[in-house]
Design a protein around this motif. Structure first.
Motif, short mmCIF file in Angstrom:
data_model
loop_
_atom_site.label_atom_id
_atom_site.label_comp_id
_atom_site.label_asym_id
_atom_site.label_seq_id
_atom_site.Cartn_x
_atom_site.Cartn_y
_atom_site.Cartn_z
N LYS A 1 0.83 -1.21 0.00
CA LYS A 1 0.00 0.00 0.00
C LYS A 1 0.87 1.26 0.00
CE LYS A 1 -3.96 -2.38 2.01
NZ LYS A 1 -4.81 -2.38 0.81
N GLU A 2 0.32 2.39 0.46
CA GLU A 2 1.03 3.66 0.29
C GLU A 2 2.32 3.73 1.11
OE1 GLU A 2 -2.11 3.30 0.96
OE2 GLU A 2 -3.24 4.21 -0.69
N SER A 3 2.28 3.28 2.34
CA SER A 3 3.46 3.39 3.19
C SER A 3 4.54 2.41 2.77
CB SER A 3 3.08 3.14 4.66
OG SER A 3 2.24 4.16 5.12
N ASN B 1 -2.62 -1.06 5.56
CA ASN B 1 -2.65 0.38 5.32
C ASN B 1 -2.16 1.09 6.58
OD1 ASN B 1 -3.06 2.96 4.49
ND2 ASN B 1 -5.30 2.85 4.49
#
Length: 865
Positions: free
Chosen positions: A291-293, A354
């Motif tokens: 995910k984003e991290s 997330n």
């Protein structure tokens, strides 16, 4: 932990309760609450409409409003009636305010925004209730308007919380083929009584004959050996192995030679590396959060090694599953066994997360959802997680089934080990393993003084935060401006620095000795049932659902979940019950897919209504029952299949059979298959002589530590292609969204998803990689050096011997006349190439390396017949 939001309350919170509540909220959320208080002094107080209602308002509701609702509305909009048209319930205060599909039915204090009033006034032609003919009188409408204006006082409490009329027909669902218990069938009669070698062959031959097809002849022994080696250990046979196998075939016959070779491969440590990787695909194994991290999981490699060792030890599949779902709850004889069982639970901790999620309860709900999805897809090939927001649209799983399982996983603490940092708002703990002699620990010990210094720093940060908050709240209390006393920058600095220190401290004991750590799960101290969330929304909790397992499959001999346990151990026993209609079938089908290129059920990860029906249902049941009765032995199942006449067929094309069965669903031949990414790379290392079959200690990710993937490119230990090691591909780093080039290009499994059936593509980038990769060139040079050194010792027909040896290594066969002549011409023309080095030996090596790279890039090298 309940899946609900903390709501404001007008009652004072006792100090010990306040501490307990605040301890559950992530630090950054506390910061937001504190900063919000600077601008919203009313935070913590109730809204006007949530105050205790005026007794006169309740009297008005009971005399004027409730009777009308019961008489005119409950028939279509109440829990007791079992109806909620438009997803609207009107029989409780919570439900009438939440409303239905159009929005809130009643907005206290705002008649114009209340859809219920709009409906009963008939002002909107598309929203008129009750139906025509039962329209309410003007005086009744006026009563509703007055009631809403006074704040809609309503003493009713929800009995079920959410409009829940399940659409699932359990009995109809149990009639679907995959939810019926497997039945062992009599071996079918066939026209050719001599073809079959194993029981499964009878089922295949009967299907072929019923479709006017004949099986193909047996493959050439050399072809069969190559197929067998790649299928069982993921490596090509050596020329010496080929020679011995052909001699045994000639002296003992193909049946005896094949049996001996299969048993040798099944006992090889390479078997666990090959078939362990298949399970890692299903377990969505990865070493970062995605995910984003996308932060690294430095201790994920322990689960990888556990899987390989378990497969090699032929741990019964039912035990294998149980260890991964509830290993922490199983008894153990010693510390080594305890460590192994704790590591096994990494299965539940490895999923994508997330880490930027600001709502902690949403994060917990998402983790549980991912665990439900992975477990049900991996072991049952069913999509139970599709019932999170509504009853499953295709399969017999209700929302109650989903939230009953969600309670099991909400009662489980997931330890994934990342530290709070700018890119990670939700830190995780790790499991400390028993200390064992010789145990691999990748991080080095530090001094006791270092630990003391870190603790002092942490204490100073906590004091600074406490003092800063106190100063802010005191200023607000005194009516002063708190600006500059404790800023957002101060709070974030303390949060992130504290997260880093805590992350370091959890890796050591008080003396600074490095601790053996692992990802995994353990039961929470207080197991909970979770509420059913309307539309899956965390802000719309309804009735709590007791922990249990999906209703579609029930067993009389399973105990209920004890109140003081999460239910994971009971869930594992439910999954692995000998009479479970899915578990053995699904694993049997996964094995079949890896040996034949497609499953008996082609949708290997979906045995539901949206999946395909089995091509040989009786065969699938036969193998599944044999699997269970044989002690759930994976090796025995594989042995039975690869010793069959069905597996032994050639892959040659036959026009008549192809027109009848172009997809080879009836198994009239062996399917040609491209090797997967790992086998392609490992085969290159093997033929070049560069393969190191030892297991590396840990993982590259374990050595670079807990950090965002976005910055690992600055680490000089990491090569641009994420490779650069001579070890088997199963030990390469598996980082979500940043895979090694060779894995990424040749269709590696997406590590965020359960993958039982990888895609197979043929794209230009693959050819460019084979022509230009430094890794490929290095293996070509290694193969060239191997050929030159081996043929120097022979001193006869040097060039032809090199060509033959190259073919034996790369393809498991000798070159034919045309191939031999083509190679000789290549060397003759190349020896006059002015671009080659002047040094004769160097020129010969360069030419041989070019030839070897051409062989490594051929389709034959990366395909098996």
């Amino acid at each position: 932990m309940h899946f609900r939001l903390l709501r404001p309350t007008s009652k004072p919170i006792a100090p010990h309760c306040r501490e307990s509540i605040l301890g559950r909220i992530p630090p950054l959320c506390l910061i937001i609450i504190a900063i919000g208080a600077l601008f919203h002094p009313r935070v913590g107080h109730c809204d006007e409409t949530d105050k205790q209602p005026d007794p006169r308002g309740i009297e008005f509701f009971e005399s004027k409003i409730r009777p009308v609702l019961v008489r005119s509305c409950y028939k279509c909009h109440s829990s007791d009636a079992g109806k909620s048209e438009g997803s609207l319930l009107l029989d409780s205060r919570e439900m009438i305010r939440n409303g239905g599909e159009r929005g809130p039915a009643v907005v206290p204090g705002d008649p114009e925004a209340s859809l219920l009033l709009t409906a009963i006034t008939f002002d909107d032609p598309d929203l008129q209730m009750p139906p025509v003919g039962n329209r309410l009188s003007e005086s009744v409408v006026a009563d509703f308007a007055a009631w809403i204006k006074m704040g809609a006082p309503d003493p009713r409490k929800a009995t079920s919380g959410v409009a829940r009329i399940s659409s699932i027909d359990i009995e109809a669902g149990r009639k679907f083929w995959s939810f019926q218990k497997p039945v062992d069938h009599e071996l079918p009669e066939t026209q050719d009584p001599n073809w079959a070698r194993r029981d499964l062959d009878h089922f295949v031959l009967a299907t072929l004959e019923s479709n006017s097809l004949e099986p193909s002849p047996d493959a050439d022994p050399a072809v069969l050996l190559r197929r067998l080696h790649f299928d069982l250990v993921g490596l090509p046979p050596t020329p010496q192995t080929l020679s011995r196998f052909l001699k045994r075939t000639k002296s003992k016959g193909i049946d005896a030679a094949l049996t001996e070779q299969v048993d040798t491969l099944l006992s090889s440590e390479r078997f666990g590396e090959r078939w362990g990787r298949h399970w890692l695909d299903v377990a969505r194994y990865a070493e970062s959060s995605g995910k984003e991290s996308n932060v690294t999981f430095p201790y994920a490699w322990r689960f990888r090694d556990y899987v390989i060792d378990a497969i090699n030890a032929d741990v019964p599949y039912d035990r294998f599953v149980t260890e991964q779902i509830a290993g922490d709850l199983l008894p153990f004889e010693n510390d080594a066994e305890r460590a192994r069982l704790l590591i096994a639970t990494g299965f539940l901790a490895l999923g994508p997360k997330n880490l930027n999620e600001m709502n902690f309860f949403q994060f917990l709900a998402d983790v549980a959802d991912e665990q439900i999805d992975t477990t049900s897809r991996a072991i049952l090939a069913n999509t139970i997680a599709c019932a999170r927001c509504h009853d499953h649209k295709f399969d017999p799983y209700s929302m109650e089934d989903y939230y009953a399982l969600a309670g099991v996983f909400a009662s489980t603490k997931t330890n994934y080990g990342t530290s709070v940092a700018p890119q990670n708002q939700v830190g995780g703990d790790l499991i400390t393993l028993p200390d064992l002699p010789g145990q691999a620990i990748l991080h080095k010990s530090v001094t006791a003084k270092r630990i003391t210094d870190l603790k002092d720093q942490l204490a100073a940060l906590k004091k600074e935060e406490k003092d800063g908050r106190a100063a802010v709240f005191q200023a607000i209390k005194d009516g002063e401006d708190p600006s500059g006393l404790f800023t957002l920058q101060d709070a974030l600095r303390i949060l992130w620095r504290s997260g880093s220190i805590n992350g370091q401290l959890k890796k050591y004991n008080d003396q600074g000795e490095a601790l053996p750590l692992a990802l995994g799960v353990m039961d929470r101290e207080q197991p909970v049932d979770v509420p059913l969330l309307e539309r899956g929304e965390i802000s719309k909790p309804g009735e709590k659902i007791p922990r249990r397992f999906p209703e579609i499959i029930e067993f009389d001999d399973l105990a209920e979940i004890p109140a003081d346990q999460s239910g994971r151990l009971q869930f594992a026993r439910w999954l692995t019950h000998p009479e479970h209609p899915l578990t053995a079938r699904v694993m049997t089908n996964r094995v079949w897919r890896h040996l034949f290129g497609q499953g008996i059920v082609r949708t290997v990860d979906n045995f539901g209504h949206n999946g395909e029906a089995p091509s040989h249902p009786e065969l699938l049941d036969h193998l599944a029952i044999r699997f269970v009765n044989g002690g759930w032995s994976l090796k025995s199942l594989i042995r039975e299949i690869v010793l069959s006449r069905t597996y032994r067929q050639t892959s040659d094309y036959r026009e008549d059979a192809f027109h009848k069965d172009p997809d080879n669903r009836f198994l009239w031949r062996a399917s040609k298959r491209r090797l997967d990414a790992e086998a392609i790379r490992d085969a290159m290392l093997a033929v070049s002589g560069n393969l190191d079959t030892a297991r590396p200690e840990g993982s590259l990710v374990g050595r670079i530590g807990d950090r965002p993937i976005s910055i690992i490119g600055f680490d000089k230990r990491i090569t641009p292609d994420m490779d650069g090691t001579p070890y088997r591909s199963v030990y390469l780093p598996v980082i979500r969204d940043r895979l090694p080039d060779v894995l990424d290009l040749f269709d590696f499994a997406e590590p965020s998803l359960v993958t039982g059936d990888r895609e197979t593509t043929n794209v230009p980038l693959q050819a460019l990689y084979l022509m230009n990769s430094s890794f490929i060139r290095h293996q070509a040079e290694g193969l060239a050096d191997r050929l030159i050194s081996q043929t120097k010792r022979r001193r006869r027909k040097k060039q032809e011997s090199q060509i033959r040896q190259a073919y034996l290594l790369c393809f498991g066969r000798s070159p034919d006349i045309a191939e031999n002549q083509m190679a000789i011409r290549f060397f003759e023309q190349g020896s006059h190439d002015s671009k080659l080095p002047i040094d004769k030996d160097e020129a010969a090596r360069e030419l041989m390396a070019n030839y070897c790279q051409a062989l490594l890039a051929t389709a034959e090298f990366r395909n098996i017949d």
